[in-house]
Motif scaffolding. Sequence first.
Motif, PDB file in Angstrom:
ATOM      1  N   SER A  96      19.889  -6.544   0.231  1.00  0.00           N
ATOM      2  CA  SER A  96      19.403  -7.682  -0.548  1.00  0.00           C
ATOM      3  C   SER A  96      18.096  -8.221   0.009  1.00  0.00           C
ATOM      4  O   SER A  96      17.140  -8.482  -0.734  1.00  0.00           O
ATOM      5  CB  SER A  96      20.442  -8.799  -0.580  1.00  0.00           C
ATOM      6  N   VAL A  97      18.029  -8.390   1.318  1.00  0.00           N
ATOM      7  CA  VAL A  97      16.799  -8.889   1.947  1.00  0.00           C
ATOM      8  C   VAL A  97      15.653  -7.905   1.711  1.00  0.00           C
ATOM      9  O   VAL A  97      14.529  -8.306   1.377  1.00  0.00           O
ATOM     10  CB  VAL A  97      17.029  -9.145   3.454  1.00  0.00           C
ATOM     11  N   ALA A  98      15.929  -6.610   1.870  1.00  0.00           N
ATOM     12  CA  ALA A  98      14.889  -5.603   1.640  1.00  0.00           C
ATOM     13  C   ALA A  98      14.423  -5.642   0.188  1.00  0.00           C
ATOM     14  O   ALA A  98      13.225  -5.483  -0.096  1.00  0.00           O
ATOM     15  CB  ALA A  98      15.415  -4.222   2.002  1.00  0.00           C
ATOM     16  N   SER A  99      15.334  -5.857  -0.733  1.00  0.00           N
ATOM     17  CA  SER A  99      14.965  -5.936  -2.154  1.00  0.00           C
ATOM     18  C   SER A  99      14.077  -7.142  -2.413  1.00  0.00           C
ATOM     19  O   SER A  99      13.071  -7.046  -3.129  1.00  0.00           O
ATOM     20  CB  SER A  99      16.210  -6.023  -3.033  1.00  0.00           C
ATOM     21  N   VAL A 100      14.434  -8.274  -1.834  1.00  0.00           N
ATOM     22  CA  VAL A 100      13.615  -9.485  -2.016  1.00  0.00           C
ATOM     23  C   VAL A 100      12.221  -9.266  -1.435  1.00  0.00           C
ATOM     24  O   VAL A 100      11.215  -9.615  -2.064  1.00  0.00           O
ATOM     25  CB  VAL A 100      14.313 -10.715  -1.369  1.00  0.00           C
ATOM     26  N   VAL A 101      12.136  -8.678  -0.257  1.00  0.00           N
ATOM     27  CA  VAL A 101      10.830  -8.387   0.347  1.00  0.00           C
ATOM     28  C   VAL A 101      10.048  -7.422  -0.546  1.00  0.00           C
ATOM     29  O   VAL A 101       8.848  -7.606  -0.786  1.00  0.00           O
ATOM     30  CB  VAL A 101      10.998  -7.815   1.771  1.00  0.00           C
ATOM     31  N   GLY A 102      10.718  -6.423  -1.078  1.00  0.00           N
ATOM     32  CA  GLY A 102      10.053  -5.472  -1.980  1.00  0.00           C
ATOM     33  C   GLY A 102       9.515  -6.145  -3.225  1.00  0.00           C
ATOM     34  O   GLY A 102       8.394  -5.865  -3.677  1.00  0.00           O
ATOM     35  N   VAL A 103      10.294  -7.043  -3.798  1.00  0.00           N
ATOM     36  CA  VAL A 103       9.850  -7.767  -4.997  1.00  0.00           C
ATOM     37  C   VAL A 103       8.645  -8.643  -4.662  1.00  0.00           C
ATOM     38  O   VAL A 103       7.664  -8.699  -5.420  1.00  0.00           O
ATOM     39  CB  VAL A 103      11.009  -8.599  -5.591  1.00  0.00           C
ATOM     40  N   ILE A 104       8.679  -9.330  -3.519  1.00  0.00           N
ATOM     41  CA  ILE A 104       7.559 -10.190  -3.123  1.00  0.00           C
ATOM     42  C   ILE A 104       6.299  -9.351  -2.941  1.00  0.00           C
ATOM     43  O   ILE A 104       5.212  -9.720  -3.424  1.00  0.00           O
ATOM     44  CB  ILE A 104       7.909 -10.985  -1.847  1.00  0.00           C
ATOM     45  N   VAL A 105       6.413  -8.237  -2.256  1.00  0.00           N
ATOM     46  CA  VAL A 105       5.263  -7.357  -2.056  1.00  0.00           C
ATOM     47  C   VAL A 105       4.745  -6.851  -3.401  1.00  0.00           C
ATOM     48  O   VAL A 105       3.532  -6.836  -3.656  1.00  0.00           O
ATOM     49  CB  VAL A 105       5.611  -6.180  -1.121  1.00  0.00           C
ATOM     50  N   TYR A 106       5.601  -6.474  -4.284  1.00  0.00           N
ATOM     51  CA  TYR A 106       5.208  -5.973  -5.602  1.00  0.00           C
ATOM     52  C   TYR A 106       4.462  -7.050  -6.388  1.00  0.00           C
ATOM     53  O   TYR A 106       3.402  -6.799  -6.962  1.00  0.00           O
ATOM     54  CB  TYR A 106       6.454  -5.516  -6.374  1.00  0.00           C
ATOM     55  N   VAL A 107       4.999  -8.268  -6.394  1.00  0.00           N
ATOM     56  CA  VAL A 107       4.369  -9.366  -7.140  1.00  0.00           C
ATOM     57  C   VAL A 107       3.007  -9.702  -6.540  1.00  0.00           C
ATOM     58  O   VAL A 107       2.011  -9.875  -7.264  1.00  0.00           O
ATOM     59  CB  VAL A 107       5.293 -10.606  -7.154  1.00  0.00           C
ATOM     60  N   VAL A 108       2.943  -9.772  -5.212  1.00  0.00           N
ATOM     61  CA  VAL A 108       1.670 -10.100  -4.563  1.00  0.00           C
ATOM     62  C   VAL A 108       0.636  -9.018  -4.849  1.00  0.00           C
ATOM     63  O   VAL A 108      -0.534  -9.315  -5.124  1.00  0.00           O
ATOM     64  CB  VAL A 108       1.876 -10.301  -3.045  1.00  0.00           C
ATOM     65  N   ARG A 109       1.002  -7.765  -4.818  1.00  0.00           N
ATOM     66  CA  ARG A 109       0.071  -6.662  -5.089  1.00  0.00           C
ATOM     67  C   ARG A 109      -0.475  -6.759  -6.502  1.00  0.00           C
ATOM     68  O   ARG A 109      -1.674  -6.569  -6.722  1.00  0.00           O
ATOM     69  CB  ARG A 109       0.785  -5.316  -4.944  1.00  0.00           C
ATOM     70  N   HIS A 110       0.411  -6.982  -7.439  1.00  0.00           N
ATOM     71  CA  HIS A 110      -0.031  -6.970  -8.831  1.00  0.00           C
ATOM     72  C   HIS A 110      -0.822  -8.221  -9.196  1.00  0.00           C
ATOM     73  O   HIS A 110      -1.652  -8.185 -10.091  1.00  0.00           O
ATOM     74  CB  HIS A 110       1.173  -6.779  -9.754  1.00  0.00           C
ATOM     75  N   ARG A 111      -0.580  -9.335  -8.518  1.00  0.00           N
ATOM     76  CA  ARG A 111      -1.362 -10.536  -8.790  1.00  0.00           C
ATOM     77  C   ARG A 111      -2.780 -10.409  -8.256  1.00  0.00           C
ATOM     78  O   ARG A 111      -3.732 -10.867  -8.866  1.00  0.00           O
ATOM     79  CB  ARG A 111      -0.709 -11.763  -8.155  1.00  0.00           C
ATOM     80  N   SER A 112      -2.881  -9.811  -7.066  1.00  0.00           N
ATOM     81  CA  SER A 112      -4.202  -9.718  -6.472  1.00  0.00           C
ATOM     82  C   SER A 112      -4.958  -8.498  -6.953  1.00  0.00           C
ATOM     83  O   SER A 112      -6.167  -8.404  -6.770  1.00  0.00           O
ATOM     84  CB  SER A 112      -4.090  -9.700  -4.953  1.00  0.00           C
ATOM     85  N   GLY A 113      -4.272  -7.553  -7.518  1.00  0.00           N
ATOM     86  CA  GLY A 113      -4.892  -6.356  -8.048  1.00  0.00           C
ATOM     87  C   GLY A 113      -5.301  -5.353  -6.981  1.00  0.00           C
ATOM     88  O   GLY A 113      -6.069  -4.440  -7.242  1.00  0.00           O
ATOM     89  N   ARG A 114      -4.810  -5.505  -5.790  1.00  0.00           N
ATOM     90  CA  ARG A 114      -5.157  -4.535  -4.738  1.00  0.00           C
ATOM     91  C   ARG A 114      -3.919  -4.235  -3.885  1.00  0.00           C
ATOM     92  O   ARG A 114      -2.958  -4.987  -3.872  1.00  0.00           O
ATOM     93  CB  ARG A 114      -6.300  -5.022  -3.908  1.00  0.00           C
ATOM     94  N   ASN A 115      -4.029  -3.199  -3.124  1.00  0.00           N
ATOM     95  CA  ASN A 115      -2.933  -2.746  -2.275  1.00  0.00           C
ATOM     96  C   ASN A 115      -3.077  -3.406  -0.901  1.00  0.00           C
ATOM     97  O   ASN A 115      -4.074  -3.245  -0.226  1.00  0.00           O
ATOM     98  CB  ASN A 115      -2.953  -1.221  -2.146  1.00  0.00           C
ATOM     99  N   LEU A 116      -2.113  -4.195  -0.487  1.00  0.00           N
ATOM    100  CA  LEU A 116      -2.181  -4.911   0.798  1.00  0.00           C
ATOM    101  C   LEU A 116      -1.985  -4.012   1.986  1.00  0.00           C
ATOM    102  O   LEU A 116      -2.473  -4.298   3.081  1.00  0.00           O
ATOM    103  CB  LEU A 116      -1.115  -6.023   0.832  1.00  0.00           C
ATOM    104  N   PHE A 117      -1.288  -2.891   1.799  1.00  0.00           N
ATOM    105  CA  PHE A 117      -0.932  -2.039   2.952  1.00  0.00           C
ATOM    106  C   PHE A 117      -1.818  -0.811   3.065  1.00  0.00           C
ATOM    107  O   PHE A 117      -1.619   0.009   3.912  1.00  0.00           O
ATOM    108  CB  PHE A 117       0.529  -1.607   2.854  1.00  0.00           C
ATOM    109  N   ALA A 118      -2.799  -0.660   2.226  1.00  0.00           N
ATOM    110  CA  ALA A 118      -3.663   0.525   2.268  1.00  0.00           C
ATOM    111  C   ALA A 118      -4.886   0.297   3.121  1.00  0.00           C
ATOM    112  O   ALA A 118      -5.307  -0.738   3.425  1.00  0.00           O
ATOM    113  CB  ALA A 118      -4.077   0.918   0.860  1.00  0.00           C
TER     114      ALA A 118
END
Length: 118
Positions: A96-118
């Motif tokens: 569950s925690v990993a899923s929430v973190v994944g959703v947060i990362v996904y939302v942040v990436r798509h809002r900013s339009g760039r890849n945070l981990f690349a």
Amino acid sequence: MRSIEDILAAHADALSQGQPLAPNLEGLDDGETLRSLLAVAELVQQTLVPVQPSPSFVRNLGKGLLASARQSRKALTARTRRAALIGAAVLGSMVSVASVVGVIVYVVRHRSGRNLFA
């Protein structure tokens, strides 16, 4: 020099095998006390008589031991079940925690339009 405990143990072993034992007690500080203890042990050995347990006692003892073993197995099974349940709950929480973190990362990436981990 042997201790009193060693002498008494050797004497008891000899008595249980039907062999009288006359240990050398010369030079021992507690020689008289030890002689008394050995005499008591010999008197007790002479008074004891072998007994056979009754068949009902043997049967009841066997049933009691089997019931106790079953109860121990049940307790072990309950503990194993409880440990598995706790393990599954911990694993589920981690997912569950990993899923929430994944959703947060996904939302942040798509809002900013760039890849945070690349």
